[in-house]
Design a protein around this motif. Structure first.
Motif, PDB file in Angstrom:
ATOM      1  N   ALA A   1       5.526  -1.937  -7.058  1.00 60.10           N
ATOM      2  CA  ALA A   1       4.362  -1.791  -6.184  1.00 60.10           C
ATOM      3  C   ALA A   1       4.052  -0.322  -5.911  1.00 60.10           C
ATOM      4  O   ALA A   1       2.888   0.100  -5.938  1.00 60.10           O
ATOM      5  CB  ALA A   1       4.596  -2.536  -4.867  1.00 60.10           C
TER       6      ALA A   1
ATOM      7  N   GLY B   1       4.845 -10.007  -7.386  1.00 59.85           N
ATOM      8  CA  GLY B   1       4.670  -9.350  -6.099  1.00 59.85           C
ATOM      9  C   GLY B   1       3.211  -9.282  -5.682  1.00 59.85           C
ATOM     10  O   GLY B   1       2.300  -9.403  -6.510  1.00 59.85           O
ATOM     11  N   TYR B   2       2.969  -9.050  -4.390  1.00 58.93           N
ATOM     12  CA  TYR B   2       1.600  -9.031  -3.869  1.00 58.93           C
ATOM     13  C   TYR B   2       0.769  -7.928  -4.505  1.00 58.93           C
ATOM     14  O   TYR B   2      -0.387  -8.150  -4.882  1.00 58.93           O
ATOM     15  CB  TYR B   2       1.606  -8.849  -2.349  1.00 58.93           C
ATOM     16  CG  TYR B   2       0.203  -8.639  -1.811  1.00 58.93           C
ATOM     17  CD1 TYR B   2      -0.655  -9.717  -1.643  1.00 58.93           C
ATOM     18  CD2 TYR B   2      -0.285  -7.352  -1.551  1.00 58.93           C
ATOM     19  CE1 TYR B   2      -1.955  -9.532  -1.195  1.00 58.93           C
ATOM     20  CE2 TYR B   2      -1.582  -7.161  -1.108  1.00 58.93           C
ATOM     21  CZ  TYR B   2      -2.411  -8.254  -0.933  1.00 58.93           C
ATOM     22  OH  TYR B   2      -3.694  -8.058  -0.513  1.00 58.93           O
ATOM     23  N   THR B   3       1.323  -6.714  -4.617  1.00 53.44           N
ATOM     24  CA  THR B   3       0.539  -5.591  -5.151  1.00 53.44           C
ATOM     25  C   THR B   3       0.120  -5.861  -6.583  1.00 53.44           C
ATOM     26  O   THR B   3      -1.032  -5.594  -6.967  1.00 53.44           O
ATOM     27  CB  THR B   3       1.361  -4.293  -5.077  1.00 53.44           C
ATOM     28  OG1 THR B   3       1.708  -4.050  -3.713  1.00 53.44           O
ATOM     29  CG2 THR B   3       0.566  -3.106  -5.608  1.00 53.44           C
ATOM     30  N   GLU B   4       1.040  -6.407  -7.410  1.00 52.49           N
ATOM     31  CA  GLU B   4       0.708  -6.730  -8.793  1.00 52.49           C
ATOM     32  C   GLU B   4      -0.367  -7.813  -8.850  1.00 52.49           C
ATOM     33  O   GLU B   4      -1.323  -7.726  -9.622  1.00 52.49           O
ATOM     34  CB  GLU B   4       1.938  -7.213  -9.555  1.00 52.49           C
ATOM     35  CG  GLU B   4       3.101  -6.237  -9.561  1.00 52.49           C
ATOM     36  CD  GLU B   4       4.112  -6.565  -8.488  1.00 52.49           C
ATOM     37  OE1 GLU B   4       3.857  -6.244  -7.311  1.00 52.49           O
ATOM     38  OE2 GLU B   4       5.160  -7.141  -8.821  1.00 52.49           O
ATOM     39  N   ALA B   5      -0.194  -8.854  -8.015  1.00 51.37           N
ATOM     40  CA  ALA B   5      -1.165  -9.952  -7.999  1.00 51.37           C
ATOM     41  C   ALA B   5      -2.535  -9.464  -7.555  1.00 51.37           C
ATOM     42  O   ALA B   5      -3.571  -9.846  -8.126  1.00 51.37           O
ATOM     43  CB  ALA B   5      -0.668 -11.070  -7.082  1.00 51.37           C
ATOM     44  N   ASP B   6      -2.568  -8.608  -6.545  1.00 55.15           N
ATOM     45  CA  ASP B   6      -3.840  -8.115  -6.024  1.00 55.15           C
ATOM     46  C   ASP B   6      -4.564  -7.274  -7.066  1.00 55.15           C
ATOM     47  O   ASP B   6      -5.785  -7.407  -7.246  1.00 55.15           O
ATOM     48  CB  ASP B   6      -3.592  -7.293  -4.757  1.00 55.15           C
ATOM     49  CG  ASP B   6      -4.882  -6.822  -4.112  1.00 55.15           C
ATOM     50  OD1 ASP B   6      -5.703  -7.676  -3.743  1.00 55.15           O
ATOM     51  OD2 ASP B   6      -5.070  -5.597  -3.988  1.00 55.15           O
TER      52      ASP B   6
ATOM     53  N   GLU C   1       0.504  -5.802 -15.833  1.00 56.87           N
ATOM     54  CA  GLU C   1       0.297  -5.410 -14.437  1.00 56.87           C
ATOM     55  C   GLU C   1      -0.021  -3.920 -14.331  1.00 56.87           C
ATOM     56  O   GLU C   1      -0.903  -3.508 -13.563  1.00 56.87           O
ATOM     57  CB  GLU C   1       1.546  -5.758 -13.629  1.00 56.87           C
ATOM     58  CG  GLU C   1       1.816  -7.255 -13.551  1.00 56.87           C
ATOM     59  CD  GLU C   1       3.284  -7.588 -13.312  1.00 56.87           C
ATOM     60  OE1 GLU C   1       4.015  -6.705 -12.805  1.00 56.87           O
ATOM     61  OE2 GLU C   1       3.704  -8.713 -13.647  1.00 56.87           O
TER      62      GLU C   1
ATOM     63  N   THR D   1      13.626  -7.749  -4.217  1.00 55.15           N
ATOM     64  CA  THR D   1      12.722  -7.091  -3.273  1.00 55.15           C
ATOM     65  C   THR D   1      12.665  -5.593  -3.537  1.00 55.15           C
ATOM     66  O   THR D   1      11.581  -4.983  -3.534  1.00 55.15           O
ATOM     67  CB  THR D   1      13.169  -7.349  -1.837  1.00 55.15           C
ATOM     68  OG1 THR D   1      13.112  -8.762  -1.577  1.00 55.15           O
ATOM     69  CG2 THR D   1      12.287  -6.619  -0.834  1.00 55.15           C
TER      70      THR D   1
ATOM     71  N   ASN E   1      10.753  -5.059  -6.870  1.00 59.20           N
ATOM     72  CA  ASN E   1       9.317  -5.281  -6.705  1.00 59.20           C
ATOM     73  C   ASN E   1       8.665  -4.138  -5.943  1.00 59.20           C
ATOM     74  O   ASN E   1       7.506  -3.796  -6.197  1.00 59.20           O
ATOM     75  CB  ASN E   1       9.059  -6.609  -5.991  1.00 59.20           C
ATOM     76  CG  ASN E   1       9.316  -7.803  -6.891  1.00 59.20           C
ATOM     77  OD1 ASN E   1       9.395  -7.665  -8.110  1.00 59.20           O
ATOM     78  ND2 ASN E   1       9.469  -8.972  -6.298  1.00 59.20           N
TER      79      ASN E   1
END
Length: 293
Positions: free
Chosen positions: A117, A172-177, A144, A110, A113
């Motif tokens: 982020a 992580g969410y930021t990377e995926a987004d 990313e 966490t 990540n």
């Protein structure tokens, strides 16, 4: 870890941006595997650990964030180029050798990540165009990082992928987004499910790459794009990035206020007058802070 935000100037003041991009940074410009150099109003950020294909350690992410936080508040900046040192990679992902102490528990992961982020958000927050000039391996964290940039110029031999299923880690969410905004959820799922490294042509079809060039032309094409950016109105370039990034989301009060401020700067500033005058006189416009690169 020593953090330095002051840019390292090119050793030769006559060095062109193309020449700077054709050479790796000197060792004394590198901090935590990241080098920051300046050529006039352009910053060049180099991932510089070529013996490990520019693998990104936690310290690398921290230094990248520090660098981009500093660039975000530089009023003289017109463009940023981010690249990888050496001939093999932009960045080949995370430094797996440090996993035992950085990512082997949920709490550590966490924390890691969040560093990633924060860095991607810092890259995206720079108000001027950020160009990723990529070659070789553009994998994992390297891929990313490239998605947080505004434009990606890739050599024909570049290979892209996020093969995290081979490690058992989670994106992580930021990377995926950031990735999904470019290639859509289905494109991201394909990269994640297959673990495949795709070639530059497939990456361009997905929307991950905007231009493919022969390896020997990467520096020239990148420098030419930066020169085009720097020859145009600075307020137009900032507003162009802002409105493009607003696509697909509801405007916030801060968005509206910033757009209003940029509108005043554009329509009550000198650039519009110069642009119209140059068009009427059949000449090239010369805007404030315009530099040759």
């Amino acid at each position: 870890m020593t953090i330095t935000q002051e840019p390292t100037r090119a050793t030769d003041p006559k060095l062109t941006l193309r020449q700077l991009l054709e050479s790796d940074p000197p060792a004394d410009a590198v901090t935590d595997r990241v080098a920051l150099q300046r050529q006039g109003s352009v910053a060049v950020v180099t991932l510089s650990h070529p013996q490990a294909h520019n693998a990104l350690a936690m310290a690398s992410w921290q230094q990248l964030k520090s660098v981009f936080d500093g660039l975000a508040h530089d009023p003289t900046l017109r463009a940023v180029v981010i690249r990888g040192a050496g001939s093999k990679a932009f960045a080949a992902g995370a430094d797996i050798k440090e996993f035992p102490r950085t990512r082997m528990t949920a709490a550590d992961a966490t924390r890691y990540n969040e560093f990633v982020a924060q860095t991607l958000r810092a890259v995206a927050a720079v108000p001027v165009p950020v160009i990723a000039a990529v070659h070789g391996l553009v994998v994992g964290g390297g891929c990313e990082l490239s998605t947080a940039c505004d434009v990606r110029i890739a050599t024909a031999e570049a290979r892209f992928g996020i093969p995290i299923g081979k490690l058992g880690v989670i994106l992580g969410y930021t990377e995926a987004d950031a990735a999904a905004r470019l290639i859509g959820p289905a494109g991201l799922k394909y990269l994640l499910f297959s673990g495949e490294l795709i070639n530059a042509e497939d990456a361009q079809r997905l929307g991950l790459v905007q231009k493919i060039v022969p390896p020997r032309e990467l520096a020239t094409v990148t420098a030419n794009l930066v020169a085009q950016i720097c020859s145009q109105s600075a307020v137009t370039m900032r507003a162009s990035k802002l409105v493009a990034d607003m696509h697909g989301r509801a405007l916030t009060a801060a968005d509206t206020e910033l757009l209003s401020r940029l509108s005043v700067e554009a329509y009550e500033g000198e650039d519009l007058k110069e642009g119209v005058a140059a068009f009427s006189e059949g000449r090239r416009p010369v805007f404030n802070q315009q530099e040759e690169n």
